[in-house]
Design a protein around this motif. Structure first.
Motif, PDB file in Angstrom:
ATOM      1  N   GLU A  37       0.836  -1.202   0.000  1.00  0.00           N
ATOM      2  CA  GLU A  37       0.000   0.000   0.000  1.00  0.00           C
ATOM      3  C   GLU A  37       0.873   1.256   0.000  1.00  0.00           C
ATOM      4  O   GLU A  37       0.591   2.224  -0.711  1.00  0.00           O
ATOM      5  N   ILE A  38       1.927   1.239   0.799  1.00  0.00           N
ATOM      6  CA  ILE A  38       2.816   2.395   0.853  1.00  0.00           C
ATOM      7  C   ILE A  38       3.479   2.642  -0.505  1.00  0.00           C
ATOM      8  O   ILE A  38       3.723   3.771  -0.901  1.00  0.00           O
ATOM      9  N   LYS A  39       3.717   1.591  -1.234  1.00  0.00           N
ATOM     10  CA  LYS A  39       4.333   1.744  -2.562  1.00  0.00           C
ATOM     11  C   LYS A  39       3.324   2.156  -3.627  1.00  0.00           C
ATOM     12  O   LYS A  39       3.647   2.872  -4.569  1.00  0.00           O
ATOM     13  N   TRP A  40       2.092   1.673  -3.494  1.00  0.00           N
ATOM     14  CA  TRP A  40       1.154   1.766  -4.614  1.00  0.00           C
ATOM     15  C   TRP A  40       0.021   2.777  -4.438  1.00  0.00           C
ATOM     16  O   TRP A  40      -0.637   3.115  -5.425  1.00  0.00           O
ATOM     17  N   SER A  41      -0.242   3.241  -3.218  1.00  0.00           N
ATOM     18  CA  SER A  41      -1.406   4.117  -3.038  1.00  0.00           C
ATOM     19  C   SER A  41      -1.213   5.445  -3.774  1.00  0.00           C
ATOM     20  O   SER A  41      -0.174   6.086  -3.663  1.00  0.00           O
ATOM     21  N   ARG A  42      -2.240   5.858  -4.487  1.00  0.00           N
ATOM     22  CA  ARG A  42      -2.169   7.169  -5.130  1.00  0.00           C
ATOM     23  C   ARG A  42      -2.540   8.287  -4.172  1.00  0.00           C
ATOM     24  O   ARG A  42      -2.521   9.455  -4.539  1.00  0.00           O
ATOM     25  N   PHE A  43      -2.908   7.911  -2.962  1.00  0.00           N
ATOM     26  CA  PHE A  43      -3.276   8.915  -1.969  1.00  0.00           C
ATOM     27  C   PHE A  43      -2.147   9.203  -0.987  1.00  0.00           C
ATOM     28  O   PHE A  43      -2.285  10.068  -0.132  1.00  0.00           O
TER      29      PHE A  43
END
Lengths: 304, 124
Positions: A37-43
């Motif tokens: 999530e830390i790598k991929w989240s756009r937020f």
């Protein structure tokens, strides 16, 4: 022994099962999901996806996980002949999906002015799998969306098996992958939720190995400037579909592919088109129409 | 499953549609639809055969042929070519050899006990 955990990650409720595994194995799986999530989240402004969206035209060094994410998304775009498109970010932002409504994070930041209309497509996305470098073309944004969840389920279940689990399940908000030994019987059972009555499954699929992904216009919707919007975007128009399909579920060999084709099923001009596509590529699935009836693909019977 | 690639399947599907194919499943029979209520009954113990028997026939939507066209401008090309990629993509490589999931054996097995394992129902 089966260890089980529920958590929130990637803006979704997650369900993890490790057959023949312990809490420590689930700790590692949970940490791995948070890492993705830390790598991929756009937020999250510091994520690799956010950096790529904020700096179009620049080659950026990323993790191998992110190379896999972009590879899967571009491959899904190719397999679906453009029906699945991860570059619908601009249209999503215009429709008001600018902040994380379901989890941690901030406003989605991009390096250009979003515009309505057709998605720019994957043409021009450069991926160097040797040096782990990705470059987004100018004016093109990447939305990891559901394919990120599907791929995360693929990756983490694989790693759980490698870590010693006899069987593994990772379900990220309905995008799920199962591998190996099931907890109670010789096969895994997955309820397909009725979007109109979440307390009752439409049906259940049984599989030894594979993935299920579901998409629905009844979830992740909001009102923007007085208009009802949802997260499913037709890449050809930049608008939401109007085809009478309320939800679609696809059974496939991998989570990212199930997710991609469930999205495409939602965009098909009619429910029968959706089933034709699912059958045509050798997958199985169903669509729930807006009137509540369910249509199943020819191949789904093998899973019932 | 034949040895057709997924891409081949999609292209053949579209070729068939553009040639005016009618609404039939891959087995040559007309597509069928099933009310949600009927399928729920099937899940809770009735065999698949009975469930399929409960399905009602559905006439082919005349508009389907018109809407079967592929995207107007397929945006499928990328400067990165998947087929030329090195083989370390285990997750992706796996799906190239078989896109479909593996169904459970077709034996009649009580499954109600495991129905609560997990569920798929849109991205929550």
């Amino acid at each position: 022994m089966t260890a089980e955990r529920r958590m929130r990650v990637m803006g979704s409720e997650a369900h993890l099962l490790a057959v023949g595994g312990d809490e420590r194995l689930l700790d590692d799986a949970e940490q791995r999901l948070l890492d993705l999530e830390i790598k991929w989240s756009r937020f999250l402004p510091g994520s690799e996806v956010s950096r790529l969206n904020a700096q179009p035209g620049q080659e950026l060094a990323v993790s191998h996980d992110t190379v896999l994410l972009f590879s899967a998304a571009v491959e899904a775009n190719r397999l679906t002949l453009g029906w699945f498109d991860p570059t619908v970010l601009s249209a999503l932002l215009v429709k008001g999906y600018t902040s994380n409504r379901y989890g941690a994070g901030e406003e989605c930041r991009i390096g250009w002015q979003p515009t309505a209309g057709a998605a720019p497509g994957c043409r021009g996305i450069d991926i160097d799998p040797i040096l782990n470098i990705v470059r987004m073309p100018a004016g093109t944004g990447f939305d990891p969306g559901g394919i990120g969840k599907g791929l995360a389920a693929d990756l983490v279940t694989e790693e759980m098996i490698q870590a010693g689990a006899a069987g593994a399940l990772v379900n990220l908000g309905g995008d799920l992958r199962v591998r190996g030994q099931a907890p109670e019987t010789d096969f895994w059972v997955v309820d397909i939720e009725d979007p109109f009555n979440p307390d009752l499954p439409v049906l259940a699929v049984r599989m030894v190995e594979g993935a299920v992904a579901s998409s629905s216009t009844l979830i992740r919707n909001w009102v923007h400037r007085g208009r009802a919007e949802h997260h499913l975007i037709d890449p050809r128009t930049g608008d939401g579909p109007a085809n009478g399909v309320a939800a679609a579920s696809v059974v496939a060999g991998s989570g990212w592919m199930a997710e991609a084709f469930s999205k495409v099923a939602m965009l098909a001009p009619t429910p029968l088109d959706a089933l034709e596509l699912i059958d045509g590529v050798g997958l199985s699935g169903l669509v729930v129409k807006e009137d509540g009836t369910v249509e199943v693909s020819s191949g789904l019977g093998a899973f019932l | 499953m034949t040895d057709l690639s997924t891409e081949d399947r999609i292209r053949r599907l579209q070729e068939r549609r553009s040639a005016g194919a009618t609404g039939q499943g891959s087995n040559g029979r007309p597509k069928r639809t099933v009310p949600a209520k009927a399928s729920r009954v099937a899940v809770f113990g009735v065999s698949t055969t009975i469930m399929l028997g409960m399905m009602t026939g559905m006439a082919w939507n005349a508009g389907l042929q018109a809407v079967a066209a592929p995207p107007a401008a397929p945006s499928t090309e990328s400067s990165w070519t998947f087929m030329a990629s090195p083989p370390q993509y285990s997750v992706l490589e796996q799906t190239r050899s078989g896109v479909a999931a593996v169904p459970a054996p077709t034996t009649v097995t009580p499954i109600r006990q495991t129905l609560s394992i997990t569920r798929s129902g849109g991205s929550r």
